[in-house]
Enzyme design. Sequence first.
Site, mmCIF file in Angstrom:
data_model
loop_
_atom_site.group_PDB
_atom_site.id
_atom_site.type_symbol
_atom_site.label_atom_id
_atom_site.label_comp_id
_atom_site.label_asym_id
_atom_site.label_seq_id
_atom_site.Cartn_x
_atom_site.Cartn_y
_atom_site.Cartn_z
ATOM 1 N N SER A 24 42.266 44.594 62.135
ATOM 2 C CA SER A 24 42.417 45.812 61.358
ATOM 3 C C SER A 24 43.268 45.435 60.162
ATOM 4 O O SER A 24 44.388 44.982 60.318
ATOM 5 C CB SER A 24 43.099 46.883 62.186
ATOM 6 O OG SER A 24 43.388 47.972 61.356
ATOM 7 N N ARG A 25 42.706 45.568 58.947
ATOM 8 C CA ARG A 25 43.408 45.018 57.783
ATOM 9 C C ARG A 25 44.475 45.942 57.246
ATOM 10 O O ARG A 25 45.400 45.491 56.593
ATOM 11 C CB ARG A 25 42.398 44.684 56.683
ATOM 12 C CG ARG A 25 41.639 43.443 57.027
ATOM 13 C CD ARG A 25 40.632 43.059 55.971
ATOM 14 N NE ARG A 25 39.534 42.375 56.614
ATOM 15 C CZ ARG A 25 38.267 42.665 56.450
ATOM 16 N NH1 ARG A 25 37.919 43.635 55.646
ATOM 17 N NH2 ARG A 25 37.338 42.004 57.093
ATOM 18 N N VAL A 26 44.359 47.238 57.466
ATOM 19 C CA VAL A 26 45.376 48.117 56.899
ATOM 20 C C VAL A 26 46.123 48.922 57.955
ATOM 21 O O VAL A 26 47.159 49.497 57.679
ATOM 22 C CB VAL A 26 44.772 49.104 55.870
ATOM 23 C CG1 VAL A 26 44.250 48.366 54.680
ATOM 24 C CG2 VAL A 26 43.709 49.963 56.494
#
Lengths: 519, 180
Positions: free
Chosen positions: A376-378
């Site tokens: 999950s990048r953010v």
Amino acid sequence: MEIKVDEISKILRQQIEGFERQVDTAEVGTIISVGDGIARIYGLEKVMAGELLELPHGVAGMALNLEEDSVGAVLLGDTTLIKEGDQVRRSGRIMQVPAGKAMLGRVIDPLGNPLDGKGPIEAQAQMPIERIAPGVVERQPVTEPMQTGLKAIDSMIPIGRGQRELIIGDRQTGKTAVAIDTIINQKGTGVVCIYVAIGQKQSTIAQVVSTLEEYGAMEHTIVVAASASSPAPLQFIAPYCGCAIGEFFQFYGDNGQPANAENKGRAVLCVYDDLSKQAASYREISLLLRRPPGREAYPGDVFFLHSRLLERASKLSDKNGGGSITALPIIETQAGDISAYIPTNVISITDGQIFLEGDLFYSGIRPAVNVGLSVSRVGGNAQIKGMKSVAGTLRLELAQFRELEAFAQFGSDLDKATQAQLSRGRRLVEILKQDQYSPLSVEKQILIIFSATGGFLDDLELEHCRAYELEMYQYIDQSHSDLLDSIRSSGKLDDALKDRLKGALSEFKEQFKATHGIA
Amino acid sequence: MKDRKLASRYARAMFDALQDPAAREKVDAFLNALGESIRQSPELRDFLLDPAVARDDRKKLLSSIAERHAMPPETERFLHLVIEQGRAEVLPSIGQAYHEIYEESMGVVAAEITTAVPMSDEMKQRAQSALEKMTSKRVRLQCSIEPELIGGAVTRVGSTIYDGSLRTQLESLRRQMSEE
């Protein structure tokens, strides 16, 4: 009760007198050919791309191809009624879908018509199905968590409100189950959920709806259904319609006026189940419209098809009401191949992916999340502090465990430290398992992960972990509910709280060992 | 469909090749007449399309027709080109396409008025001047009669329809009343 004939004729007369005589002006074209849900139309010189067209018998159309001497349009409705030579009128509007609060709890088709037999729906607004996504200035960063209620996801692949997180995996690996659990977990949080079913069996859709009803999640949910028997154009526009309805809740406050700093927009969760079927129906339309095929016969703009949809997921700034749309697109892979065309496209568009694996699913690890390939990048910024602190250890220990596990298969004589790490890892995997339709609150997730990473499970057999988890929740609920309250209110685990937790957990463990006869 | 595109390309080329407005008008009449003859006479059609007939013979025939009508020399070359390319079958469509291009260049729009009962000449005149005022172009008016309209008129200019017929009014009244 008596109805007078006089009165009726008076009303009718009023209506006829009130009828305004006006010349009906329209731009028209003529159908040259029709077939496979596609019509070619001569005329309509000023038609816009994506404009809604009116055909005879109440059939609607959408102009997609504007060519030198004809217009290619897809038909949304009963195409058997349309003949060559029929007149087509411009409507002057881009396609729109009705939206409103009355839609909550309903099952609708992509044009906004009810499918559940519960009567007509009163719309508050008409929302355009295609809209340019909010720009940089109108947004704010993703900081609020969107809790899925699943331990494996909330701890290691956290999702924030306004994020786009892909759920990807083979058939029958629990993709829809993750989405449904997330919807169930939004009960009582004020989040509006929109489940868009694209190209699914009617029976599957009915099952999802009845599950949502059973768990009381239908009250905050709208189901947009374009089943496998719907024409391809309806399947193609379904996700845009779902998003447009979501935007109504995001852009308008509870009083139906545009959202602003005082009049807050809502948080919305959109599940697109699934986008590979939507891409396939778009491919069908494109090939019929004779657009040139590209890789895997998809048209050249299949990337834009998904990017413009997912870009509409956003978290608006407080000045714009602070509403959000979180998108959970679903993609089905073939034999775990995430490097096919559509999966790579959507992976690159989204802010991370949850990768579900068949092998894990069959070995009993459910949800079958492959922790190594999922990211999950953010969402990290959106995680509450307490969860962040316990999840950091969890992630690290699991990674070490996976490395060692592969290595340990070669020999049996391992040193003590390695064995300890292996057994810790097995216990972590065990506590990340979770039943379907039983989302957990974030406090309880913190508790169980804290006990596993803190070593409270190390001296228990693997089989006891499940019982430990269930009884621990009960015990804490009954005798230490203040602990849950303080985690909830402060959101973080400071040293004092950690000590209190440790105390409560050791106390419980004594009791657990005694009741289960463990030395 | 494909013919239309093809025909409009040939027609555009022919139109652009001619500079003199008088010649353009002459060619317009000629190509339309030629297209009409091909459509009406199976012999001419067969002769032009039959691959067994030598190309030179076909060219000769078309040349003699063009000469008899004293067409500009470009016409003859154009007809030869069409035969050379094996596009004789699109000649009627070329005639139509040329006519459209010609009218557009002259600022003429085609309009059609359909009425339930025949219109008097004076009414036609008034309609014509009203349409010319509205479109600010010259209008070529065509009138037709359709008793099903009951009353009023349906006017079509280009692809825009102005429907003031009684039939449509009654239909919308019916729809409005059944909705309420």
